[in-house]
Motif scaffolding. Structure first.
Motif, PDB file in Angstrom:
ATOM      1  N   PHE A   1       0.859  -1.180   0.000  1.00 33.70           N
ATOM      2  CA  PHE A   1       0.000   0.000   0.000  1.00 33.70           C
ATOM      3  C   PHE A   1       0.899   1.236   0.000  1.00 33.70           C
TER       4      PHE A   1
ATOM      5  N   GLY B   1       1.100   5.089   0.957  1.00 31.15           N
ATOM      6  CA  GLY B   1       0.415   6.130   1.724  1.00 31.15           C
ATOM      7  C   GLY B   1       0.542   7.495   1.069  1.00 31.15           C
TER       8      GLY B   1
ATOM      9  N   LYS C   1       5.167   6.526   1.139  1.00 34.48           N
ATOM     10  CA  LYS C   1       5.840   5.327   1.654  1.00 34.48           C
ATOM     11  C   LYS C   1       5.153   4.079   1.131  1.00 34.48           C
TER      12      LYS C   1
ATOM     13  N   TYR D   1       4.022   0.544   2.084  1.00 37.17           N
ATOM     14  CA  TYR D   1       3.807  -0.295   3.261  1.00 37.17           C
ATOM     15  C   TYR D   1       3.494  -1.733   2.813  1.00 37.17           C
TER      16      TYR D   1
ATOM     17  N   ILE E   1       1.890  -4.318   3.760  1.00 30.04           N
ATOM     18  CA  ILE E   1       0.953  -4.663   4.834  1.00 30.04           C
ATOM     19  C   ILE E   1       0.860  -6.172   5.047  1.00 30.04           C
ATOM     20  N   PHE E   2       0.859  -6.920   3.973  1.00 27.70           N
ATOM     21  CA  PHE E   2       0.692  -8.375   4.095  1.00 27.70           C
ATOM     22  C   PHE E   2       2.002  -9.145   3.890  1.00 27.70           C
TER      23      PHE E   2
ATOM     24  N   ASP F   1       2.110   9.733   2.289  1.00 24.26           N
ATOM     25  CA  ASP F   1       3.505  10.092   2.545  1.00 24.26           C
ATOM     26  C   ASP F   1       4.453   9.433   1.540  1.00 24.26           C
TER      27      ASP F   1
ATOM     28  N   ILE G   1      -2.191  -2.667  -3.461  1.00 22.92           N
ATOM     29  CA  ILE G   1      -3.476  -2.272  -2.888  1.00 22.92           C
ATOM     30  C   ILE G   1      -3.754  -0.836  -3.305  1.00 22.92           C
TER      31      ILE G   1
END
Lengths: 286, 286
Positions: free
Chosen positions: A214, A216, A220, A222, A224-225, A218, A247
């Motif tokens: 993902f 953001g 960045k 991420y 997540i998973f 920002d 995502i």
């Protein structure tokens, strides 16, 4: 019953890259099934994963639309009897016509569509045991008037049960694309799915890492998973890795609105991923 | 077969808050099933959703551990035959002992555990049609030596098929907690799940909004899968809304490592949510 016995051993069946399913069938105890193509279609491609909630239906609808955009005639068969999603994803709220012998698919966004969800109320659960599911799948593969399709995309349910068995045994399947998110828990099911299709002699075209990360506000990334698990799994099983799809809340939003992102905004970065995948898939067959 | 007929109508069955399932059974055509408790257990609680990939197994394992931490004796039955996750989530790599008549559950983190995954190799797919699944579920509910449990938590597979029917018809179910992510596509399946349990006369304790949002390093709340949909669905169906659990990469990481977050770090903000839910659940029964 012979298949059940086979669940207790594995590892001795190498992937059959030649597409010669006969050898696999012999290894499975000589049992052969008569495999019919779905009438009115050239190539049957399944979208599967064994794991639920990884984005199979979203992928199936967007790849169908991407194949259409590059000039193919495409059908979309929602084979998830317990959790049909095509009525929502394509915003279809009508019943298919029938002449008493065949059902006519509903055409939306130039895609020929069929789903158990077209035949029931939206919120009605199909509280069915396996044999009823098998019977519904046979209706969808044998009694729908698909019209002159290059590809029929089959959106498979989770699991390794009645629906997967019915397709693999009865239908000439030309390939399956396996979708997963990158966490280990999902990949476990995906590995079981890979072994199932190998055993049943269905060619695995490749793996997709869905919801890979993902981004953001920002900027960045991420994870997540988790990170890279799908590509590692592809390598482990000697399969192609077809790429990743991040995502993006826009994907789910467009699905909920009934116009998948590839149809709504073909220039979106996510749509471009689908269009490039569609080119890859098309070049495998046509 | 009478259940199948019933899939075509709904809406006339009000929720039965009194727990008097007899009235519901009569409405279902007078068909009664003999419902046995799972021997060795006081209360059977199912964790369900109809939709896959929404975090049922992660929720089931963490709520089991939270109930243990507040003083209950707890068992965890992984009823997902096609996609067992308990071996991974609890890092269990041994086979259960058997005296030829019963299977002894494997105790880990003081929880009594059973899963089809304990009986097969990790990557072996269970390529089974429905009746085999039903038979496995009957073994797990009738032939496991559960020892003096307050609660047995049943982690249900996706769908509204053989496993859900077998439990609802054969077992005295004391309640079900329904998990969902907040996007509309998932909620559709969840609504079907709610209707199924209402029809089958299983009390719905409440709904959980899982993966409700993600908090970035920039402290921003990202509603990746949409906003508030689970609470709206609970209201729509007159059910309790039990709360939300945000996405936190730590949850999945601990699951992948085989020590769920409630066991690994009971002081984590996510663990506190589970402990507070466990208190709520316990007070409903004990």
């Amino acid at each position: 019953m012979s298949l059940i016995g086979k669940t207790s051993y594995d590892g001795n069946m190498k992937e059959d890259n030649t597409g010669h399913n006969e050898a696999l069938k012999k290894k499975m105890g000589g049992k052969t099934f008569e495999k019919k193509p779905i009438i009115g279609t050239k190539y049957t491609l399944a979208i599967s994963s064994a794991k639920g909630g990884v984005g199979k239906s979203t992928f199936a609808s967007n790849i169908a639309l991407a194949l259409k955009k590059i000039g193919c005639r495409v059908g979309l068969l929602d084979a998830d009897i317990y959790g049909p999603s095509l009525p929502k994803l394509f915003s279809i709220d009508e019943k298919p016509k029938s002449d008493g012998k065949t059902l006519t698919p509903i055409t939306k966004y130039e895609i020929q569509c069929m789903s158990i969800g077209f035949l029931t109320e939206e919120q009605t659960p199909m509280i069915w045991r396996g044999p009823m599911v098998t019977s519904a799948i046979k209706t969808f593969t044998q009694k729908v008037a698909w019209d002159n399709l290059d590809f029929i995309i089959v959106d498979m349910p989770p699991g390794t049960g009645d629906t997967q068995l019915t397709f693999s045994q009865d239908i000439k399947m030309d390939g399956v694309i396996i979708i997963s998110t990158p966490q280990e828990l999902a990949l476990q099911d995906v590995k079981r799915g890979i072994k199932m299709f190998d055993k049943l002699g269905v060619k695995i075209i490749g793996l997709i890492d869905n919801m890979s990360h993902f981004v953001g506000d920002d900027k960045k990334k991420y994870p997540i998973f988790g990170n890279g698990g799908v590509e590692r799994t592809a390598k482990e099983f000697g399969k192609n890795f077809l790429g990743e799809i991040p995502i993006n809340p826009e994907i789910g939003k467009q699905g909920d609105l009934g116009i998948p992102i590839v149809e709504h905004n073909p220039d979106h970065e996510i749509s471009k991923i689908y269009l490039s995948l569609a080119e890859k898939i098309k070049s495998n067959f046509i």
